[in-house]
Design a protein around this motif. Sequence first.
Motif, PDB file in Angstrom:
ATOM      1  N   HIS A 192      -4.226  -9.227 -30.067  1.00  0.00           N
ATOM      2  CA  HIS A 192      -3.829  -9.085 -31.470  1.00  0.00           C
ATOM      3  C   HIS A 192      -4.243  -7.715 -32.010  1.00  0.00           C
ATOM      4  CE1 HIS A 192      -2.752 -10.843 -35.440  1.00  0.00           C
ATOM      5  NE2 HIS A 192      -3.629  -9.945 -35.871  1.00  0.00           N
ATOM      6  N   LEU A 242       2.932 -18.234 -30.765  1.00  0.00           N
ATOM      7  CA  LEU A 242       2.551 -17.231 -29.766  1.00  0.00           C
ATOM      8  C   LEU A 242       3.765 -16.784 -28.956  1.00  0.00           C
ATOM      9  CD1 LEU A 242      -0.931 -18.514 -28.530  1.00  0.00           C
ATOM     10  CD2 LEU A 242      -0.400 -16.915 -30.375  1.00  0.00           C
ATOM     11  N   ALA A 287      -0.904  -5.282 -25.031  1.00  0.00           N
ATOM     12  CA  ALA A 287      -0.959  -6.434 -25.934  1.00  0.00           C
ATOM     13  C   ALA A 287      -0.192  -7.615 -25.343  1.00  0.00           C
ATOM     14  CB  ALA A 287      -0.382  -6.059 -27.301  1.00  0.00           C
ATOM     15  N   LEU A 288       0.964  -7.309 -24.742  1.00  0.00           N
ATOM     16  CA  LEU A 288       1.774  -8.377 -24.137  1.00  0.00           C
ATOM     17  C   LEU A 288       1.067  -9.015 -22.955  1.00  0.00           C
ATOM     18  CD1 LEU A 288       5.422  -7.013 -24.039  1.00  0.00           C
ATOM     19  CD2 LEU A 288       4.647  -9.170 -25.036  1.00  0.00           C
ATOM     20  N   LEU A 301      -1.719 -11.253 -24.373  1.00  0.00           N
ATOM     21  CA  LEU A 301      -1.144 -12.470 -24.948  1.00  0.00           C
ATOM     22  C   LEU A 301      -0.637 -13.388 -23.833  1.00  0.00           C
ATOM     23  CD1 LEU A 301      -0.351 -13.971 -27.504  1.00  0.00           C
ATOM     24  CD2 LEU A 301       1.671 -12.514 -27.687  1.00  0.00           C
ATOM     25  N   LEU A 321      -6.611 -13.507 -26.615  1.00  0.00           N
ATOM     26  CA  LEU A 321      -5.755 -13.603 -27.809  1.00  0.00           C
ATOM     27  C   LEU A 321      -6.129 -12.548 -28.846  1.00  0.00           C
ATOM     28  CD1 LEU A 321      -3.614 -15.297 -29.429  1.00  0.00           C
ATOM     29  CD2 LEU A 321      -5.565 -16.557 -30.383  1.00  0.00           C
ATOM     30  N   ILE A 376       6.770  -8.540 -29.879  1.00  0.00           N
ATOM     31  CA  ILE A 376       6.094  -7.336 -29.354  1.00  0.00           C
ATOM     32  C   ILE A 376       7.001  -6.665 -28.321  1.00  0.00           C
ATOM     33  CG2 ILE A 376       4.132  -6.449 -28.021  1.00  0.00           C
ATOM     34  CD1 ILE A 376       2.442  -8.749 -29.186  1.00  0.00           C
ATOM     35  N   GLU A 421      -1.137 -24.534 -27.410  1.00  0.00           N
ATOM     36  CA  GLU A 421      -1.557 -23.140 -27.629  1.00  0.00           C
ATOM     37  C   GLU A 421      -1.452 -22.745 -29.106  1.00  0.00           C
ATOM     38  OE1 GLU A 421       1.078 -20.591 -25.334  1.00  0.00           O
ATOM     39  OE2 GLU A 421       2.796 -21.052 -26.639  1.00  0.00           O
ATOM     40  N   ARG A 460      -2.068 -17.298 -23.513  1.00  0.00           N
ATOM     41  CA  ARG A 460      -1.255 -18.507 -23.706  1.00  0.00           C
ATOM     42  C   ARG A 460      -1.521 -19.596 -22.674  1.00  0.00           C
ATOM     43  NH1 ARG A 460       4.731 -17.031 -24.601  1.00  0.00           N
ATOM     44  NH2 ARG A 460       4.781 -19.266 -25.005  1.00  0.00           N
ATOM     45  N   ILE A 497       4.618  -8.546 -36.395  1.00  0.00           N
ATOM     46  CA  ILE A 497       3.927  -8.862 -35.135  1.00  0.00           C
ATOM     47  C   ILE A 497       2.646  -9.642 -35.410  1.00  0.00           C
ATOM     48  CG2 ILE A 497       2.629  -7.855 -33.208  1.00  0.00           C
ATOM     49  CD1 ILE A 497       4.702  -5.623 -33.077  1.00  0.00           C
ATOM     50  N   THR A 498       1.872  -9.182 -36.380  1.00  0.00           N
ATOM     51  CA  THR A 498       0.571  -9.823 -36.625  1.00  0.00           C
ATOM     52  C   THR A 498       0.713 -11.174 -37.323  1.00  0.00           C
ATOM     53  OG1 THR A 498       0.408  -8.562 -38.673  1.00  0.00           O
ATOM     54  CG2 THR A 498      -0.748  -7.679 -36.746  1.00  0.00           C
ATOM     55  N   ARG A 499       1.921 -11.492 -37.806  1.00  0.00           N
ATOM     56  CA  ARG A 499       2.101 -12.747 -38.551  1.00  0.00           C
ATOM     57  C   ARG A 499       3.065 -13.707 -37.872  1.00  0.00           C
ATOM     58  NH1 ARG A 499       3.967 -10.472 -44.173  1.00  0.00           N
ATOM     59  NH2 ARG A 499       4.948  -8.913 -42.832  1.00  0.00           N
ATOM     60  N   ALA A 500       3.598 -13.347 -36.725  1.00  0.00           N
ATOM     61  CA  ALA A 500       4.589 -14.208 -36.053  1.00  0.00           C
ATOM     62  C   ALA A 500       4.052 -15.635 -35.964  1.00  0.00           C
ATOM     63  CB  ALA A 500       4.887 -13.655 -34.663  1.00  0.00           C
ATOM     64  N   ALA A 558      -2.010  -5.085 -30.597  1.00  0.00           N
ATOM     65  CA  ALA A 558      -0.662  -5.112 -31.175  1.00  0.00           C
ATOM     66  C   ALA A 558      -0.631  -4.506 -32.574  1.00  0.00           C
ATOM     67  CB  ALA A 558      -0.141  -6.552 -31.208  1.00  0.00           C
ATOM     68  N   LYS A 568       5.600 -14.318 -31.058  1.00  0.00           N
ATOM     69  CA  LYS A 568       4.827 -13.081 -31.139  1.00  0.00           C
ATOM     70  C   LYS A 568       5.063 -12.231 -29.886  1.00  0.00           C
ATOM     71  CE  LYS A 568      -0.182 -12.110 -31.863  1.00  0.00           C
ATOM     72  NZ  LYS A 568      -0.495 -12.270 -33.277  1.00  0.00           N
ATOM     73  N   ALA A 580      -4.341 -21.592 -31.662  1.00  0.00           N
ATOM     74  CA  ALA A 580      -4.335 -20.228 -32.212  1.00  0.00           C
ATOM     75  C   ALA A 580      -4.224 -20.227 -33.729  1.00  0.00           C
ATOM     76  CB  ALA A 580      -3.175 -19.428 -31.605  1.00  0.00           C
ATOM     77  N   TYR A 581      -3.446 -21.150 -34.268  1.00  0.00           N
ATOM     78  CA  TYR A 581      -3.084 -21.052 -35.685  1.00  0.00           C
ATOM     79  C   TYR A 581      -3.822 -22.018 -36.602  1.00  0.00           C
ATOM     80  CZ  TYR A 581       0.667 -17.962 -34.230  1.00  0.00           C
ATOM     81  OH  TYR A 581       1.372 -16.905 -33.719  1.00  0.00           O
ATOM     82  N   MET A 608      -2.882 -13.553 -39.276  1.00  0.00           N
ATOM     83  CA  MET A 608      -2.264 -14.171 -38.100  1.00  0.00           C
ATOM     84  C   MET A 608      -1.755 -15.579 -38.403  1.00  0.00           C
ATOM     85  SD  MET A 608      -3.932 -14.560 -34.315  1.00  0.00           S
ATOM     86  CE  MET A 608      -4.767 -16.137 -34.359  1.00  0.00           C
TER      87      MET A 608
END
Lengths: 262, 322
Positions: A29, B67, A51-52, A55, A25, B74, A75, A59, B61-64, A32, B70, A79-80, A250
């Motif tokens: 990030h 996941l 980056a994709l 990610l 992750l 991207i 997820e 996930r 992108i960095t704040r989406a 990206a 995001k 992450a958040y 983020m």
Amino acid sequence: MTTGTGPGTDAATAGYLLRLGDDALIAGHRMAEVVTRAPQLEEDVALANIALDLLGQARPLLTRAGELEGEGRDEDTLAYLRDEPEFRNCLLVELPNTDFAHTIARHLLFSCYARELYAALAASTDDVLAGVAGKAVKELDYHRDHAAQWTVRLGDGTEESAARMAAALDAAWPHVDEMFTADPVISAAAASGAGVDPAGLRPAWDSAVDAVLAEAGLHRPDLPPQAGPGGRGGRHGLHTQSFGFLLAEMQHVHRSHPGAAW
Amino acid sequence: MTLTGTAPAGPRQRFDAMISGEERIEPRDWMPDDYRATLIRQIAQHAHSEIIGMQPEGNWITRAPSLKRKAVLIAKVQDEAGHGLYLYSAAETLGVDRAELLDLLHEGRQRYSSIFNYPTPTWADVGAIGWLVDGAAITNQVPLCRCSYGPYARAMVRICKEESFHQRQGFEILHVLARGTPRQRAMAQDAVDRWYWPSLMMFGPPDSESAHSGKSMAWRIKRYSNDDLRQRFVDIIAEQVRALGLTLPDPDLAWNAERGHYDFGAVDWAEFTAVLKGDGPCNRQRIEHRRAAHADGAWVREAARAHAAKQADRAAAREAAR
Ligand SMILES: [Fe+2]
Ligand SMILES: [Fe+2]
């Protein structure tokens, strides 16, 4: 499914998956962040691709970690809604994109490690992890080649690019050992067959990285590992100074709307 | 640019016949200087728009907020970089090169779509851009898939497929927000309110004032007038906005059964002109971001060139030693 050998197995596997998921992750990030700022358009495309992939690895790993943990975290919750000390990624992946050489150095050292790791994890007793690993190893072959090619271009290119690449390797190098150091969670996952002991990956990593550095005309930095307080680092939730800013950026929208769906 | 100069009767007639016969002009075919110049200007502006267009959404992108979003974002920004690459390649078939065109962009001597000079203050802007900006781009670009210049037309076929995917994703973002919390819903409506009029401006000035349209139509580069395309777009979004459960900020928007189209209000062309001239909210910032990326990458591109030259020298030395 995990072969249940005791009540602690799922928890250890969950913790292990969290470490892998956080590595992917945060590495993704950081990668990206460079998109729209790359030295040429082809690199915007390539770095976005990497980056994709990262990610895309993070996930299912985080989702699986949440399932095994059994506390209803998905997820996005992981992450958040975790705070900095709860993130278990190694410090290498959170190092900032100081310049393109720093991006490439981080990306080379990490992808050479992750490539060997996922090659071994394709045989994990956790089916989900084995599946992610089987796919990831192909992606990481490409990431490693991409990083190696740029390391060689920069090392061999101009005086300036060689100096920048050497400085970037110096900045990343003290964080190499951490990737190969097992904490109790990693050891337990390795013992159960869900994970692998990262120390065993070091010889393959050394020869891969040495070959790239030799072709690039660069020296392997002679620097000791960074000393953490009481030997602690990313796997214990103790991060570098820029990491809090990464998380603030983020997580802020998600956290500003508690319970909202996106 | 070698195939220029006064046209011998043969090639000019062949060119005209190909145009009227709806045949594709290819890079090796003879073409009038101003056909070539018009295409270079249009394709370069289009390519610049793709890469400047990466920025307004790229900064999310960095704040989406999830996941999944995001990853989708991207991929979208990556697609726009890819569109830039196809289009610069199409321009290169006309005898210019990408580095030269990028310099013109960075020096402010070539334009990009003015829409990207508007800011993206909230996550809902990512949805509104996908729905309205990519949507308007598709309406503009679908006819370009039949453009008389082969490499441009072929690039547009590929691009349009991806743009319609972007449009659906933008719609979906807004759809979720519109059914979310009151704050999410307000965020979605606010973004639509801000992007509606600028998206109508994307079709260019009214037909009565459009400088380049006449020739472009004759050459089958352009097939529909600015006002026709704008109408087509309004007819689409006026329906779609109902499915979103949001409104468009246009009190004059109403179905006109007689015309078989939606009537809509007057676009503020003074704002369009001001933004076009460089006085929009983000003009300086967008160019500065591009210039900075280009300048920061100069040592990298130089290193790549130096390495390639050394590799070639080493290969030549090996060859000589055999
Ligand atoms: Fe595009
Ligand atoms: Fe698009």
